[in-house]
Enzyme design. Sequence first.
Site, mmCIF file in Angstrom:
data_model
loop_
_atom_site.group_PDB
_atom_site.id
_atom_site.type_symbol
_atom_site.label_atom_id
_atom_site.label_comp_id
_atom_site.label_asym_id
_atom_site.label_seq_id
_atom_site.Cartn_x
_atom_site.Cartn_y
_atom_site.Cartn_z
ATOM 1 N N HIS A 1 0.836 -1.216 0.000
ATOM 2 C CA HIS A 1 0.000 0.000 0.000
ATOM 3 C C HIS A 1 0.864 1.255 0.000
ATOM 4 O O HIS A 1 1.362 1.677 1.043
ATOM 5 C CB HIS A 1 -0.898 -0.031 1.240
ATOM 6 C CG HIS A 1 -1.905 1.079 1.304
ATOM 7 N ND1 HIS A 1 -3.076 0.972 2.005
ATOM 8 C CD2 HIS A 1 -1.924 2.321 0.764
ATOM 9 C CE1 HIS A 1 -3.763 2.103 1.893
ATOM 10 N NE2 HIS A 1 -3.079 2.944 1.148
ATOM 11 N N LEU B 1 2.187 6.649 -5.229
ATOM 12 C CA LEU B 1 3.359 7.155 -5.954
ATOM 13 C C LEU B 1 3.060 8.405 -6.787
ATOM 14 O O LEU B 1 3.959 8.969 -7.387
ATOM 15 C CB LEU B 1 3.969 6.045 -6.821
ATOM 16 C CG LEU B 1 4.440 4.804 -6.032
ATOM 17 C CD1 LEU B 1 5.163 3.830 -6.950
ATOM 18 C CD2 LEU B 1 5.326 5.164 -4.853
ATOM 19 N N ARG B 2 1.814 8.829 -6.834
ATOM 20 C CA ARG B 2 1.420 10.159 -7.374
ATOM 21 C C ARG B 2 1.590 10.344 -8.877
ATOM 22 O O ARG B 2 1.221 11.398 -9.391
ATOM 23 C CB ARG B 2 2.159 11.290 -6.652
ATOM 24 C CG ARG B 2 2.051 11.266 -5.131
ATOM 25 C CD ARG B 2 0.623 11.338 -4.662
ATOM 26 N NE ARG B 2 0.534 11.544 -3.211
ATOM 27 C CZ ARG B 2 -0.515 11.213 -2.483
ATOM 28 N NH1 ARG B 2 -1.572 10.643 -3.058
ATOM 29 N NH2 ARG B 2 -0.540 11.430 -1.188
ATOM 30 N N ASP C 1 -8.876 3.050 -2.762
ATOM 31 C CA ASP C 1 -8.236 3.734 -1.637
ATOM 32 C C ASP C 1 -8.020 5.220 -1.894
ATOM 33 O O ASP C 1 -7.740 5.658 -3.007
ATOM 34 C CB ASP C 1 -6.896 3.094 -1.287
ATOM 35 C CG ASP C 1 -6.298 3.743 -0.042
ATOM 36 O OD1 ASP C 1 -6.950 3.717 0.999
ATOM 37 O OD2 ASP C 1 -5.195 4.311 -0.149
ATOM 38 N N HIS D 1 -10.498 0.939 1.851
ATOM 39 C CA HIS D 1 -10.266 2.049 2.773
ATOM 40 C C HIS D 1 -11.551 2.157 3.593
ATOM 41 O O HIS D 1 -12.564 2.639 3.104
ATOM 42 C CB HIS D 1 -9.999 3.313 1.940
ATOM 43 C CG HIS D 1 -9.971 4.589 2.710
ATOM 44 N ND1 HIS D 1 -8.833 5.339 2.823
ATOM 45 C CD2 HIS D 1 -10.937 5.257 3.369
ATOM 46 C CE1 HIS D 1 -9.106 6.426 3.546
ATOM 47 N NE2 HIS D 1 -10.378 6.403 3.880
ATOM 48 N N ASN E 1 -5.404 9.808 7.524
ATOM 49 C CA ASN E 1 -6.727 9.202 7.525
ATOM 50 C C ASN E 1 -6.596 7.710 7.240
ATOM 51 O O ASN E 1 -6.145 7.349 6.164
ATOM 52 C CB ASN E 1 -7.606 9.871 6.460
ATOM 53 C CG ASN E 1 -9.033 9.392 6.534
ATOM 54 O OD1 ASN E 1 -9.433 8.776 7.518
ATOM 55 N ND2 ASN E 1 -9.801 9.642 5.485
ATOM 56 N N ASP F 1 1.286 2.913 3.586
ATOM 57 C CA ASP F 1 0.390 3.999 3.162
ATOM 58 C C ASP F 1 1.209 5.269 2.872
ATOM 59 O O ASP F 1 0.738 6.392 3.118
ATOM 60 C CB ASP F 1 -0.708 4.272 4.197
ATOM 61 C CG ASP F 1 -1.892 5.040 3.606
ATOM 62 O OD1 ASP F 1 -1.918 5.252 2.373
ATOM 63 O OD2 ASP F 1 -2.781 5.439 4.378
ATOM 64 N N HIS G 1 3.262 14.567 0.116
ATOM 65 C CA HIS G 1 2.560 15.812 -0.228
ATOM 66 C C HIS G 1 3.569 16.930 -0.375
ATOM 67 O O HIS G 1 4.646 16.887 0.213
ATOM 68 C CB HIS G 1 1.565 16.210 0.877
ATOM 69 C CG HIS G 1 0.390 15.300 0.965
ATOM 70 N ND1 HIS G 1 -0.596 15.272 0.004
ATOM 71 C CD2 HIS G 1 0.048 14.372 1.880
ATOM 72 C CE1 HIS G 1 -1.497 14.363 0.338
ATOM 73 N NE2 HIS G 1 -1.126 13.801 1.467
#
Length: 437
Positions: free
Chosen positions: A71, A74-75, A163, A190, A289, A316, A320
């Site tokens: 999990h 990788l954006r 997710d 999720h 979250n 997870d 950012h």
Amino acid sequence: MADTSATSLVLLRGGRVLDPSTGLDEVGDVLLRDGKVEHAGAPLGEVRRDGDLTEVDCRGLVVSPGFIDVHCHLREPGREDVETIATGARAAAAGGFTAVCAMPNTAPVTDNQAAVGFIIRQAQLARAARVYPIGAISVGQRGEALAEFGEMIGAGAVAVSDDGKPVASAQLMRTALEYARAFNIPVADHCEEPTLAHGGAMNEGIVSARLGLKGIPDEAEEIMVIRDILLSRRTGGHVHLCHMSTKGSVELIRWGKERGIRVTAEVCPHHISLTEDAVEGYNTNAKMNPPLRTAADVAALQEAVKDGTIDLVATDHAPHHYDEKEREFSDAPNGIVGLETALAVLVTHLVAPGIISYATLVDRMSCSPARVFGLQGGTLRKGSVGDVTVFDPAASWTVDPASFQTKGRNSPYSGMTLTGRAKCTVVGGQIVYRQNA
Ligand SMILES: [Zn+2]
Ligand SMILES: [Zn+2]
């Protein structure tokens, strides 16, 4: 005469070879030949150098099957300024991970065959940790129509998940589990009841009341946990519950497992090492979250990792941009980076206090993820793929996010001194990371 097919040998010499999948635990050697495990265990003595041999001195280190993170985020595509598949795969390797599964909540969403293929190609170019795509459950993760599971799996997806968002519709979840059962893949959920969690920024309790922040109650998670377990019982589909955070969830999973229901679960390093107190001072690097919960939840989750109620640890990993985390607490995005601190958090908070052994740590970070998601690796059995992690269980280091391979700097462990560090990561018989090399 040019030899285009030179044998490649990697010899990991003199470490504590620890492989729970075969019950192996002895000081010795691991030899990888042409990407496969040729030997793991007793010292080899002189090795015939019939190829290009790289020897790594592993004295004082643990040599285990490579860690697998089922999990992470990788954006790419969409937010390459925050992470790319290449930087994520390199961060994974630096954390001792030989493989990671990429969640599909990118822009656009990974909900089709071409998107899955794109991730696989980018990962191959990175030549770091393996990256396995996870496809979306619903088209665009909109929670309406099911995505085309068969095509995505055919292109290389290993699981499905929405997710980032919960699957709000129980009917959609039921259909997803029925469909996934036919392909024998997990549906990773999720667990968040959206109307209860709505607007919440942290755990609902004394701390949220004092800080004046809207809280997310335990039941927001637990209602979905029991819903998913019951739908798994109904359909026979494999439900995998992401990032468990409450004591109550542990009790519900135990209930499901005792009845033979196909439920597996993961916990993140932060939920077994930090409490809601980390939010004090409106620290946005402690905003995630599900949120950080209480000491009683942490203790229950640690116990569940020990007894196997929680099958595995997953990061997870959620990078950012720093501007985004510098917003006011209630507006800041959720999530922290985790690939490069996961091992150290587990050694420091679970192994060092005597809660779990190194064998259990390796099982929960390697063998079990491979088993649960049906992936190669997770073993040093002869002939298996040469994915190996070498780590120093005693290395003490201070976390400095500026030195991370990930582009993300949002770590709640910044400045903390932790114990345990990956020293060398081998993927398919190729060394992809060496600390201080
Ligand atoms: Zn999530
Ligand atoms: Zn996630």
